[in-house]
Design a protein around this motif. Structure first.
Motif, PDB file in Angstrom:
ATOM      1  N   PHE A 158       3.255  -7.352  -0.793  1.00 24.22           N
ATOM      2  CA  PHE A 158       3.082  -6.019  -1.376  1.00 24.22           C
ATOM      3  C   PHE A 158       4.143  -5.057  -0.847  1.00 24.22           C
ATOM      4  CE2 PHE A 158      -1.645  -7.011  -1.926  1.00 24.22           C
ATOM      5  CZ  PHE A 158      -1.483  -7.263  -3.274  1.00 24.22           C
ATOM      6  N   LEU A 159       4.347  -5.106   0.470  1.00 23.19           N
ATOM      7  CA  LEU A 159       5.322  -4.186   1.072  1.00 23.19           C
ATOM      8  C   LEU A 159       6.713  -4.426   0.488  1.00 23.19           C
ATOM      9  CD1 LEU A 159       4.220  -4.360   4.808  1.00 23.19           C
ATOM     10  CD2 LEU A 159       4.184  -2.340   3.362  1.00 23.19           C
ATOM     11  N   PHE A 160       7.088  -5.701   0.447  1.00 22.35           N
ATOM     12  CA  PHE A 160       8.438  -6.017   0.001  1.00 22.35           C
ATOM     13  C   PHE A 160       8.610  -5.688  -1.489  1.00 22.35           C
ATOM     14  CE2 PHE A 160       9.247  -9.457   3.474  1.00 22.35           C
ATOM     15  CZ  PHE A 160       9.055  -8.492   4.428  1.00 22.35           C
ATOM     16  N   SER A 161       7.570  -5.957  -2.271  1.00 26.75           N
ATOM     17  CA  SER A 161       7.767  -5.698  -3.701  1.00 26.75           C
ATOM     18  C   SER A 161       7.796  -4.199  -3.974  1.00 26.75           C
ATOM     19  CB  SER A 161       6.742  -6.430  -4.565  1.00 26.75           C
ATOM     20  OG  SER A 161       5.448  -6.051  -4.237  1.00 26.75           O
ATOM     21  N   ALA A 162       7.108  -3.406  -3.113  1.00 24.16           N
ATOM     22  CA  ALA A 162       7.207  -1.956  -3.272  1.00 24.16           C
ATOM     23  C   ALA A 162       8.640  -1.491  -3.024  1.00 24.16           C
ATOM     24  CB  ALA A 162       6.256  -1.257  -2.311  1.00 24.16           C
ATOM     25  N   ALA A 163       9.297  -2.105  -2.042  1.00 19.66           N
ATOM     26  CA  ALA A 163      10.674  -1.710  -1.744  1.00 19.66           C
ATOM     27  C   ALA A 163      11.628  -2.175  -2.840  1.00 19.66           C
ATOM     28  CB  ALA A 163      11.097  -2.283  -0.390  1.00 19.66           C
ATOM     29  N   ILE A 164      11.369  -3.369  -3.379  1.00 21.30           N
ATOM     30  CA  ILE A 164      12.216  -3.881  -4.458  1.00 21.30           C
ATOM     31  C   ILE A 164      12.097  -2.966  -5.676  1.00 21.30           C
ATOM     32  CG2 ILE A 164      12.362  -5.730  -6.178  1.00 21.30           C
ATOM     33  CD1 ILE A 164      13.724  -6.701  -3.847  1.00 21.30           C
ATOM     34  N   GLU A 165      10.878  -2.440  -5.877  1.00 21.03           N
ATOM     35  CA  GLU A 165      10.659  -1.510  -6.987  1.00 21.03           C
ATOM     36  C   GLU A 165      11.601  -0.313  -6.887  1.00 21.03           C
ATOM     37  OE1 GLU A 165       6.678   0.339  -7.541  1.00 21.03           O
ATOM     38  OE2 GLU A 165       6.209  -1.678  -8.287  1.00 21.03           O
ATOM     39  N   GLN A 166      11.904   0.075  -5.645  1.00 25.84           N
ATOM     40  CA  GLN A 166      12.823   1.202  -5.439  1.00 25.84           C
ATOM     41  C   GLN A 166      14.271   0.731  -5.382  1.00 25.84           C
ATOM     42  OE1 GLN A 166      11.511   4.453  -4.943  1.00 25.84           O
ATOM     43  NE2 GLN A 166       9.577   3.486  -5.475  1.00 25.84           N
TER      44      GLN A 166
ATOM     45  N   GLN B  85       8.408   4.356   3.749  1.00 26.29           N
ATOM     46  CA  GLN B  85       9.648   5.036   3.401  1.00 26.29           C
ATOM     47  C   GLN B  85       9.941   5.007   1.896  1.00 26.29           C
ATOM     48  OE1 GLN B  85      12.923   3.275   2.629  1.00 26.29           O
ATOM     49  NE2 GLN B  85      11.570   1.555   2.173  1.00 26.29           N
ATOM     50  N   THR B  86       9.207   4.195   1.120  1.00 27.52           N
ATOM     51  CA  THR B  86       9.427   4.268  -0.326  1.00 27.52           C
ATOM     52  C   THR B  86       8.912   5.597  -0.873  1.00 27.52           C
ATOM     53  OG1 THR B  86       7.274   3.319  -0.803  1.00 27.52           O
ATOM     54  CG2 THR B  86       9.088   1.777  -0.607  1.00 27.52           C
ATOM     55  N   LEU B  87       7.974   6.229  -0.131  1.00 32.87           N
ATOM     56  CA  LEU B  87       7.350   7.478  -0.573  1.00 32.87           C
ATOM     57  C   LEU B  87       6.774   7.328  -1.984  1.00 32.87           C
ATOM     58  CD1 LEU B  87       9.882  10.189   0.673  1.00 32.87           C
ATOM     59  CD2 LEU B  87       7.896   9.273   1.857  1.00 32.87           C
ATOM     60  N   SER B  88       6.373   6.116  -2.316  1.00 31.76           N
ATOM     61  CA  SER B  88       5.780   5.894  -3.639  1.00 31.76           C
ATOM     62  C   SER B  88       4.334   5.447  -3.465  1.00 31.76           C
ATOM     63  CB  SER B  88       6.542   4.797  -4.384  1.00 31.76           C
ATOM     64  OG  SER B  88       6.284   3.548  -3.792  1.00 31.76           O
ATOM     65  N   ALA B  89       3.553   5.611  -4.517  1.00 30.83           N
ATOM     66  CA  ALA B  89       2.139   5.230  -4.442  1.00 30.83           C
ATOM     67  C   ALA B  89       2.009   3.756  -4.084  1.00 30.83           C
ATOM     68  CB  ALA B  89       1.444   5.527  -5.765  1.00 30.83           C
ATOM     69  N   THR B  90       2.820   2.915  -4.718  1.00 33.67           N
ATOM     70  CA  THR B  90       2.732   1.476  -4.431  1.00 33.67           C
ATOM     71  C   THR B  90       3.030   1.196  -2.968  1.00 33.67           C
ATOM     72  OG1 THR B  90       4.042   1.436  -6.442  1.00 33.67           O
ATOM     73  CG2 THR B  90       3.251  -0.660  -5.619  1.00 33.67           C
ATOM     74  N   GLY B  91       4.075   1.861  -2.466  1.00 34.95           N
ATOM     75  CA  GLY B  91       4.479   1.617  -1.094  1.00 34.95           C
ATOM     76  C   GLY B  91       3.406   2.048  -0.109  1.00 34.95           C
ATOM     77  N   LEU B  92       2.818   3.223  -0.342  1.00 35.05           N
ATOM     78  CA  LEU B  92       1.784   3.700   0.572  1.00 35.05           C
ATOM     79  C   LEU B  92       0.544   2.815   0.496  1.00 35.05           C
ATOM     80  CD1 LEU B  92       2.067   7.564   0.142  1.00 35.05           C
ATOM     81  CD2 LEU B  92       3.148   6.083   1.814  1.00 35.05           C
ATOM     82  N   THR B  93       0.219   2.379  -0.724  1.00 34.01           N
ATOM     83  CA  THR B  93      -0.911   1.471  -0.870  1.00 34.01           C
ATOM     84  C   THR B  93      -0.654   0.193  -0.082  1.00 34.01           C
ATOM     85  OG1 THR B  93      -1.115   2.330  -3.100  1.00 34.01           O
ATOM     86  CG2 THR B  93      -2.427   0.412  -2.563  1.00 34.01           C
ATOM     87  N   ALA B  94       0.570  -0.297  -0.212  1.00 33.81           N
ATOM     88  CA  ALA B  94       0.910  -1.523   0.504  1.00 33.81           C
ATOM     89  C   ALA B  94       0.796  -1.298   2.004  1.00 33.81           C
ATOM     90  CB  ALA B  94       2.313  -1.972   0.132  1.00 33.81           C
ATOM     91  N   ALA B  95       1.241  -0.128   2.481  1.00 36.66           N
ATOM     92  CA  ALA B  95       1.175   0.154   3.922  1.00 36.66           C
ATOM     93  C   ALA B  95      -0.276   0.207   4.384  1.00 36.66           C
ATOM     94  CB  ALA B  95       1.884   1.464   4.232  1.00 36.66           C
ATOM     95  N   LEU B  96      -1.116   0.845   3.590  1.00 38.16           N
ATOM     96  CA  LEU B  96      -2.536   0.949   3.970  1.00 38.16           C
ATOM     97  C   LEU B  96      -3.193  -0.427   3.970  1.00 38.16           C
ATOM     98  CD1 LEU B  96      -4.801   2.891   4.669  1.00 38.16           C
ATOM     99  CD2 LEU B  96      -5.331   3.062   2.251  1.00 38.16           C
ATOM    100  N   PHE B  97      -2.894  -1.199   2.940  1.00 38.16           N
ATOM    101  CA  PHE B  97      -3.438  -2.551   2.837  1.00 38.16           C
ATOM    102  C   PHE B  97      -3.001  -3.375   4.048  1.00 38.16           C
ATOM    103  CE2 PHE B  97      -3.155  -6.967   1.496  1.00 38.16           C
ATOM    104  CZ  PHE B  97      -4.371  -7.174   0.874  1.00 38.16           C
ATOM    105  N   TYR B  98      -1.722  -3.257   4.367  1.00 31.92           N
ATOM    106  CA  TYR B  98      -1.207  -4.036   5.492  1.00 31.92           C
ATOM    107  C   TYR B  98      -1.830  -3.575   6.801  1.00 31.92           C
ATOM    108  CZ  TYR B  98       2.049  -7.122   7.815  1.00 31.92           C
ATOM    109  OH  TYR B  98       2.585  -8.164   8.532  1.00 31.92           O
ATOM    110  N   ALA B  99      -2.129  -2.255   6.878  1.00 31.37           N
ATOM    111  CA  ALA B  99      -2.744  -1.737   8.099  1.00 31.37           C
ATOM    112  C   ALA B  99      -4.066  -2.445   8.372  1.00 31.37           C
ATOM    113  CB  ALA B  99      -2.970  -0.239   7.970  1.00 31.37           C
ATOM    114  N   ILE B 100      -4.882  -2.602   7.320  1.00 28.46           N
ATOM    115  CA  ILE B 100      -6.155  -3.305   7.503  1.00 28.46           C
ATOM    116  C   ILE B 100      -5.892  -4.725   7.981  1.00 28.46           C
ATOM    117  CG2 ILE B 100      -8.346  -3.898   6.426  1.00 28.46           C
ATOM    118  CD1 ILE B 100      -7.605  -2.022   4.139  1.00 28.46           C
ATOM    119  N   GLY B 101      -4.995  -5.384   7.253  1.00 28.93           N
ATOM    120  CA  GLY B 101      -4.710  -6.774   7.575  1.00 28.93           C
ATOM    121  C   GLY B 101      -4.138  -6.913   8.966  1.00 28.93           C
ATOM    122  N   TYR B 102      -3.212  -6.019   9.314  1.00 31.06           N
ATOM    123  CA  TYR B 102      -2.563  -6.138  10.614  1.00 31.06           C
ATOM    124  C   TYR B 102      -3.574  -5.917  11.739  1.00 31.06           C
ATOM    125  CZ  TYR B 102       0.281  -5.382  14.650  1.00 31.06           C
ATOM    126  OH  TYR B 102       0.793  -5.490  15.911  1.00 31.06           O
TER     127      TYR B 102
END
Lengths: 615, 475
Positions: free
Chosen positions: B390-398, B312-329
């Protein structure tokens, strides 16, 4: 020697010991003990050599790059980390050696020693961390290791409950800390601790006052959880369900000390916000006083010590919040020594008498254990603040810091708490050493296999810590110069109030518990309402249970009921049997799919309405 | 012809599925089918990695794009398939006469998921989505227990159909607004579309099908039921590969909207509330669960919420974090389900108590579970910690301070039920004393995945850089 090889010696030795013990030595407890103690010794040697070399430039290594931000890990060698690192390594080694005797008969001692090594690694890595995120990671690992150690005797339901409580409650605090750390990144763009603390370019200069207040308050929430401050203090008394040597470690140099250490580490940030300092003064003085009242009525020797830890941690934070880094760090170190000593002594009593009850230990001849009694006296006197022992000087610094602006409510509360400290400490000492009557030692006392004489492995650490607690008071100027601060000299007159309240506390304890004709009932028993209040820990736990836990569980139960009863029960006939798919043979009806789909449609409708109105 | 090389991973999956079909038609033994499936999976994995540097369009222009993002995602999906296949050497909860069909259906679904990662056109996207979904519905119906198979398969399918119908509905709106189903065309018209609420509604409806797969609130209702009653092996697939595919599509759609500098506040707000809803509901509902798979289902809902924070950040960092988390999850929940598969061998339902004394019955499995659960809790040094970070810091960035607060409180609440799981495995004496023997392949996979979970936590650099590159290829 190179600082790098020394710091690796300090931090990696316990990790290597942990890994070896847990992976290879599960079946060889003797070898595992040797490996872990060897690791602890190497670690202490490394930390001592580092301290000997004095402050050095920090080491930083790139961990990974994230966008334009570089995350690093590394080691910081300044006065605080060097001195406290030695304290951690020393006390952990003492506890490890002591555990050789104390846990000698435990079937899973390999696991125990491995966890001690893990604990030491996490704590030391936290202490020397140069990067705030690195600090946070090891802060979490310290919590994890203590979870394993508190719940070590997992056969005891109370132990697993206590471990879980400790973990959950400190994690509540960590939520605040985590967001605080994220905010630091947002404002400063990096996590480098020296960079954040720099006077001209650091966070204090960068952040708006309101943001700085928010950051420091959030970090303080983490400290409240970890250092067991009001209102998140209730996990610490329960945590004594773990083995006594673990309590010694937990209450002195690790775990609870981590919170105070973090505040000392980031002291300039806290000094930048008046509001935060005010909040800390209030919380810390409430904690110091509240915990002292609980210690007054506790009958379990470990509980008395646990409450005193909470109270003393409050003292440390008071000192730091009053603006004196030296007072906080000094008391942190002296307290670490005498509290570890007190717990190890209580362990000697508990090990021998197999009872935690103060009166019972006294009746069954606690004072005949000369060695433990001597340790208890020295440690207790240091805790009470009897000159010239460790606790006296460090507490004196805290009073001096609090008294800078004249007499305030905080200095009065601190004096009151110091009075109570002297009272409950000597209550404990008198109950153990001066019982009204003593039972003759029962012959089966000797049948347990651990006779009167303590094994050397338990005696040696106690002796070492006794000496340490006795002389720690004279390290003040060395610690001050380690911190780069000149130690102030206090006039005798300014020490007078502190000395007087301590004498008053000891005298009152003597009247109530010490003299031959004493009733051996605390003065507080004359006010039953207060005694009940103190006994129940001011009902904080009861409040949590009634409000927080119940509410959460209520919501969970409702959700549970909704899915079971509502979907499974009353809507059976509306089920999907209408579609004729496997009607009667499957339990199709139970899931009530329309309801789910209906919900989905309704919520999309809400979103649609929102979008429609928003546009 | 050379363009078809770009389609290699999908081709391998498809041919593999055909081969498995042939094998079971001629009545090959399951062992043979299983080896073939592993082989196909390994080849698809290798082909996905091999196509990393390639990019292009194998078919008509504009409908199917191969680039680093799609191939990276396909690698993870293929990895997920190999994981599931490897632990299904004896899929006990599937009825024995259908064993051979299980890898075939899963491989078909894998093909669909891979195509999802590349689809650039709405109809292609829809067809890939259905190709990814239907084989799984059938696989759910392969349950050995007559009581379970009909119920859970039909429930899952009906809800899935509703969600995909909603997606299709949204696509018609978009076609109506733009006159095109091509992603590139729609992208060009974004400036004029952004002012129309109808477009945002359409975007939300399109997302619905994928939010369903992700089990995000309010599309999560199927998750606990299906997780609880479907065959263990199939749930493992749903909990790993399927999640990655859904996150990949969400990333692609979000990336379409993100860089245009649009005021996407409406979409962000709706997604944010879905995230809050998923985290809170998932974690609270999980508190009282007695069934391990159902608990993991609710935990999946909660984790969908965490992933949505990034999206939902719709930002590059946020999407990267989501993709990274997807692998991890995928790796973390894979570890938990691996243990479920082993422990629940003889049971259709797996209550938490069936873990009792696992560390005595099977120390390695217990350790696997421990790492998996620590990951889900978000403890260092696992990927769960750094991924959430990563996810949380992407949201804090916004500047989404409150959202992160909610998420952090949620992860503290979640601790409670995860600790219950660990308690059973480590702190309770076994009910069944017999040691649990685990096959060599499963142990190997468990070891490798555990290694991944820890490695991504300690040295996230490589994976993080790859995720950044993947999202950059998308933007």
């Amino acid at each position: 020697m190179e600082p790098l090889s020394l710091i690796l010696l300090t931090t990696v030795a316990p990790l290597a010991a942990f890994t070896l013990a847990i992976l290879l030595l599960m079946q060889q407890p003797r070898l595992a003990q040797i490996v872990v103690i060897g690791g602890g010794t190497l670690s202490l040697a490394g930390a001592a050599l580092l301290l000997f070399q004095g402050p050095m430039a920090p080491l930083r290594y790139l961990w990974f790059t994230s966008g334009d931000m570089q995350l690093r890990f590394g080691f910081l060698f300044d006065g605080i980390s060097l001195m406290f690192g030695v304290a951690v390594a020393l006390i952990t080694l003492c506890v490890m050696v002591y555990s050789l005797g104390y846990m000698g008969h435990d079937p899973s001692k390999t696991r125990y020693f491995a966890m001690l090594a893990l604990f030491e690694w996490a704590m030391l890595s936290f202490v020397y961390a140069v990067d705030l995120l690195q600090s946070f990671i090891f802060w979490e690992l310290v919590g994890l290791a203590s979870f394993f150690l508190i719940g070590f005797w997992y056969e005891k339901p109370s132990a697993t409950a206590a471990a879980k409580k400790a973990f959950l409650m400190t994690r509540v605090g960590d939520v605040g800390l985590f967001i605080g750390v994220l905010l630091v990144l947002q404002v400063a763009g990096h996590f480098d601790i020296p960079g954040l603390l720099a006077a001209d370019t650091g966070l204090v200069a960068q952040a708006k006052p309101a943001v700085l207040t928010m950051i420091t308050l959030l970090i303080f929430v983490g400290i409240v959880g970890k250092s067991a401050q009001f209102p998140l203090h209730t996990w610490l008394p329960d945590a004594m369900e773990g083995p006594t040597p673990v309590s010694a470690l937990l209450h002195s140099a690790t775990m609870v000390a981590a919170g105070v250490y973090l505040m000392a580490r980031l002291h300039p940030l806290f000094m930048g916000s008046e509001t935060t300092l005010g909040v800390i003064l209030v919380i810390a003085s409430i904690t110091a006083l509240l915990a002292a009242t609980m210690a007054m009525v506790a009958t379990d020797i470990k509980k008395v010590l646990a409450y005193s830890s909470i109270s003393q941690l409050g003292f440390m934070l008071l000192g730091l919040a009053a603006g004196s880094l030296f007072a906080g760090v000094f008391h942190l170190i002296t307290h670490a020594l005498f509290k570890a000593l007190l717990f190890l002594c209580s362990g000697l009593f508990i090990h021998h008498f197999e009872s935690n009850d103060l009166a019972q230990i006294g009746r069954r001849g606690g004072r005949r254990m000369r060695f433990a009694t001597a340790g208890l006296l020295v440690g207790g006197a240091a805790l009470a603040g009897i000159p010239p022992l460790g606790g006296f000087f460090s507490k004196e610094e805290i009073f001096a810091a609090l008294g800078q602006d004249g007499v305030t409510i905080y200095s009065i509360v601190a004096l009151l708490a110091a009075f109570l400290t002297a009272y409950y400490t000597f209550r404990m000492i008198f109950l153990v050493t001066r019982p009204a009557h003593m039972e003759q030692p029962a012959p089966e006392d000797h049948a347990h296999g651990h006779g009167r004489a303590e094994p050397w492995s338990m005696a040696l650490p106690v002796l070492l810590l006794t000496v340490g607690a006795a002389i720690a008071g004279f390290w003040g100027s060395a610690i001050a110069s380690g911190l780069g601060i000149g130690a102030a000299h206090h006039s005798l007159a300014s020490m007078a109030p502190a000395v007087l309240v301590v004498i008053a506390g000891v005298l009152l304890a003597w009247m109530d518990f010490g003299r031959q004709s004493a009733a051996r009932v605390g003065f507080i028993a004359r006010i039953p309402a207060l005694e009940k209040l103190f006994n129940n820990g001011w009902y904080v736990d009861a409040f949590y249970d009634a409000v927080v836990v119940r509410t959460t569980m209520l919501i969970a139960t409702i959700l549970h009921a909704v899915e079971n009863k509502l979907f499974d029960g009353s809507f059976d006939r509306l089920g999907f049997s209408v579609l004729g798919i496997g009607a009667g043979t499957t339990r199709l009806q139970n899931g009530w799919v329309q309801f789910y789909a209906g919900w989905t449609v309704i919520l999309i409708g809400v979103a649609a309405a929102y979008i429609g109105m928003g546009g | 012809m050379s363009d078809l090389v770009l389609f290699l991973p999908e081709t391998i999956c498809l041919l593999g599925a055909l081969m498995l079909f042939a094998a079971q038609t001629v009545g090959a033994r399951y062992r043979v089918v299983w080896v073939l499936a592993m082989l196909a999976g390994a080849l698809a994995l290798a082909a996905s990695v091999w196509t990393w540097p390639l990019s292009g369009e194998p078919f008509y222009p504009g409908i199917y794009h191969v680039g680093f993002f799609s191939q990276f995602v396909k690698t993870i999906i293929a990895g997920g398939f190999v994981f599931v296949a490897a632990i299904s050497s004896r899929p006990h909860t599937v009825r024995e006469e259908a064993w051979a069909e299980l890898p075939m259906f899963l491989l078909l679904a894998t093909t669909g998921m891979m195509m999802l990662a590349s689809a650039m056109e709405l109809v292609t996207l829809y067809i890939s989505m259905e190709l990814a979904a239907y084989p799984v519905y059938v696989a759910v119906a392969l349950h050995r227990s007559h009581d379970f198979r009909g119920e859970s398969a039909v429930k899952y399918m009906l809800q899935g159909m509703v969600a995909s119908a909603v997606t299709l509905y949204g696509m018609t709106f978009i076609f109506g607004l733009t006159g095109s189903t091509y992603g590139a065309d729609i992208f060009l018209q974004l400036d004029s579309l952004a002012g129309q609420p109808l477009f945002w509604l359409a975007a939300l409806l399109v997302l619905a099908g994928f939010l369903f797969k992700l089990a995000a609130f309010p599309f999560h209702f199927w998750a606990p039921d299906t997780y609880q009653t479907a065959p263990h092996e199939v749930v493992t697939f749903v909990a790993t590969a399927s999640k990655v595919a859904a996150i990949a599509v969400l990333c692609r759609i979000a990336a379409l909207v993100a860089p245009a500098g649009l005021d996407a506040q409406l979409l962000t707000t709706v997604l944010m509330w879905m995230s809050v809803g998923a985290m809170t509901l998932g974690n609270l509902a999980a508190l009282r669960q007695g069934d391990l798979k159902r608990l993991l289902g609710y935990s999946a809902v909660a984790h969908a919420g965490y992933v949505l924070i990034g999206i939902q950040t719709l930002s590059a960092t946020g999407l990267t974090a989501a993709l990274f988390y997807a692998i991890g999850y995928a790796a973390m929940s894979g570890l938990c389900f691996l243990v479920v598969v082993e422990v629940g061998r003889d049971d259709d339902l797996v209550p938490i108590e069936s873990l009792a004394g696992l560390h005595q019955r099977a120390p390695l499995l217990a350790a696997t579970l421990l790492i998996g659960v620590f990951g889900l809790i978000g403890l260092p040094p696992t990927v769960g910690f750094i991924g959430k970070w990563f996810l949380f810091s992407a949201a804090i960035e916004q500047g989404q301070f409150v959202l992160v607060l909610v998420a952090a409180v949620n992860s503290a609440v979640a601790l409670y039920y995860y600790l219950l799981v660990i308690r059973q495995a480590y702190l309770v004496d076994p009910v069944r004393a017999a040691p649990l023997h685990t096959g060599m392949v499963t142990l190997l996979v468990a070891g490798a995945t555990t290694g991944l979970v820890v490695a991504m936590g300690i040295v996230p650099g490589w994976f993080w850089t790859k995720s950044i590159e993947a999202v950059a290829a998308l933007m």
